[in-house]
Motif scaffolding. Structure first.
Motif, PDB file in Angstrom:
ATOM      1  N   THR A  24      13.096  -2.555   4.742  1.00 55.71           N
ATOM      2  CA  THR A  24      12.273  -1.369   4.523  1.00 55.71           C
ATOM      3  C   THR A  24      12.243  -0.493   5.777  1.00 55.71           C
ATOM      4  OG1 THR A  24      10.931  -2.582   2.944  1.00 55.71           O
ATOM      5  CG2 THR A  24       9.961  -0.593   3.861  1.00 55.71           C
ATOM      6  N   ASP A  47      11.761  -3.062  -4.300  1.00 51.95           N
ATOM      7  CA  ASP A  47      11.234  -4.401  -4.031  1.00 51.95           C
ATOM      8  C   ASP A  47       9.822  -4.489  -4.597  1.00 51.95           C
ATOM      9  OD1 ASP A  47      10.351  -6.801  -3.021  1.00 51.95           O
ATOM     10  OD2 ASP A  47      11.077  -6.441  -0.990  1.00 51.95           O
ATOM     11  N   ASN A  51       6.445  -1.976   0.510  1.00 47.95           N
ATOM     12  CA  ASN A  51       5.696  -1.656   1.724  1.00 47.95           C
ATOM     13  C   ASN A  51       6.199  -0.393   2.403  1.00 47.95           C
ATOM     14  OD1 ASN A  51       8.047  -2.864   2.598  1.00 47.95           O
ATOM     15  ND2 ASN A  51       7.107  -3.860   4.344  1.00 47.95           N
ATOM     16  N   ASP A 144      15.866   0.883  -0.954  1.00 49.49           N
ATOM     17  CA  ASP A 144      15.342  -0.230  -0.163  1.00 49.49           C
ATOM     18  C   ASP A 144      15.102  -1.341  -1.180  1.00 49.49           C
ATOM     19  OD1 ASP A 144      13.727  -1.979   1.263  1.00 49.49           O
ATOM     20  OD2 ASP A 144      11.965  -0.671   1.163  1.00 49.49           O
TER      21      ASP A 144
HETATM   22 MG   LIG Z   1      10.746  -4.502   2.259  1.00 51.40          MG
END
Ligand SMILES: [Mg+2]
Ligand SMILES: Nc1ncnc2c1ncn2[C@@H]1O[C@H](COP(=O)(O)OP(=O)(O)O)[C@@H](O)[C@H]1O
Length: 311
Positions: A24, A47, A51, A144
């Motif tokens: 990330t 994901d 985050n 990501d």
């Molecule tokens: Mg990540």
């Protein structure tokens, strides 16, 4: 040491690797660097443990939000995609066959939607449509992704879906008693459209000019092994690995015995990485003193990855 600059002119980048290695962080830093150079970037987190909001220092959700000029971010969620997918299937069934058939079919559709693979299919569908219909306002899409195994399954999905759509087409033709496509049958038309889109996605995924996969790892034993396996599988799937990012490289020259010991282990692993991945572009990102949170910290990572100038 090489840099990622050469990859900023691609259209699609996937960042993958083991959990916690910095996917990330490095994906967001690369997105920031590309946006600073005038590319219009969409950063997409797939994901389930999202985050990107934490790294970017502002909330990110299921609809794209502006982060800085030229950079938008979105988090896509498999469960939400599955719900949306089911909604679409139902409305298609309703238009094709009318509400009474929909009522009968609903139970079966809901049952199919509750299977574990449904979320994966829906997520794949969303990724494929982001890649295949890349909007006019986007030059570069950066994914990501979830930890390696999950992502590799997702990227092999085109083969599965292709076979599945062809089988459905054959059985529909058999049912209608025809050999060729019948452009008046709405089901055949819809299957043909899906196959076309799948082919478009595959062509873009497999084109080295368009797409690159970036493997992220740390100089430790398990991430090295996992990256080697991922590289082999990506090769097999025909997907080009554009670069390897070695994240969290320790600063050198410490006199502290503990750090010296860590560093001597790290330097063995760094040599191992250089030897085993000699054919790949390899970039290193230093370990920062603190977690990477917010755009200022990301700029530091971006400067290490994409300093500009020839790589
Ligand atoms: Mg990540
Ligand atoms: N170069 C770095 N220096 C310091 N902390 C880092 C660095 N790269 C990542 N981190 C921290 O490590 C943690 C995991 O990084 P993250 O990018 O979320 O990994 P992943 O997405 O692969 O699970 C985060 O807390 C992040 O801030």
């Amino acid at each position: 040491m090489a840099t990622l600059d050469a990859l900023l002119d691609r259209q699609v980048l996937f960042f993958g690797g083991k959990g916690g290695v910095g996917k990330t962080t490095t994906a967001a830093a690369t997105a920031l660097a590309a946006s600073r150079r005038g590319r219009r970037v969409l950063l997409v987190s797939t994901d389930p443990a999202h985050n990107s909001g934490d790294v970017l220092g502002r909330p990110v959700g299921p609809e794209p939000v502006d982060i800085v000029p030229n950079l938008r971010a979105v988090e896509i969620d498999a469960a939400r995609e599955a719900a949306r997918y089911v909604g679409e299937v139902k409305s298609r069934v309703a238009t094709l066959f009318g509400p009474s058939i929909l009522k009968e079919a609903s139970r079966q559709i809901d049952l199919a939607a509750s299977m574990p693979a449904a979320e994966e299919v829906a997520l794949f569908d969303r990724i494929a449509s982001i890649v295949a219909d890349r909007a006019d306002d986007t030059d570069l899409v950066i994914f990501d992704t979830a930890p390696t195994g999950h992502t590799l399954r997702l990227l092999r999905m085109p083969e599965l879906m292709d076979g599945w759509l062809r089988a459905l087409t054959r059985s529909r033709r058999a049912m209608l008693g025809i050999q060729q496509d019948d452009r008046t049958d709405p089901i055949l038309v819809s299957l043909a459209e899906r196959l076309d889109r799948l082919q478009a996605f595959k062509a873009r995924l497999l084109s080295r000019r368009v797409t690159a996969f970036v493997l992220v790892l740390m100089a430790e034993r398990l991430p090295i092994e996992e990256s080697a396996r991922a590289l082999a599988q990506l090769d097999e799937a025909g997907i080009g690995v554009g670069a390897l990012i070695v994240n969290r490289v320790l600063p050198s020259g410490s006199t502290d015995p503990f750090l010296q010991a860590r560093q001597s282990q790290e330097s063995e692993y760094l040599q191992d990485i250089d030897r085993r991945f000699a054919s790949l572009l390899r970039c290193r990102v230093p370990q920062l003193p603190r977690d990477v949170h917010g755009l200022d910290a990301l700029e530091t990572i971006a400067a290490a990855l994409c300093p500009g100038g020839p790589s």
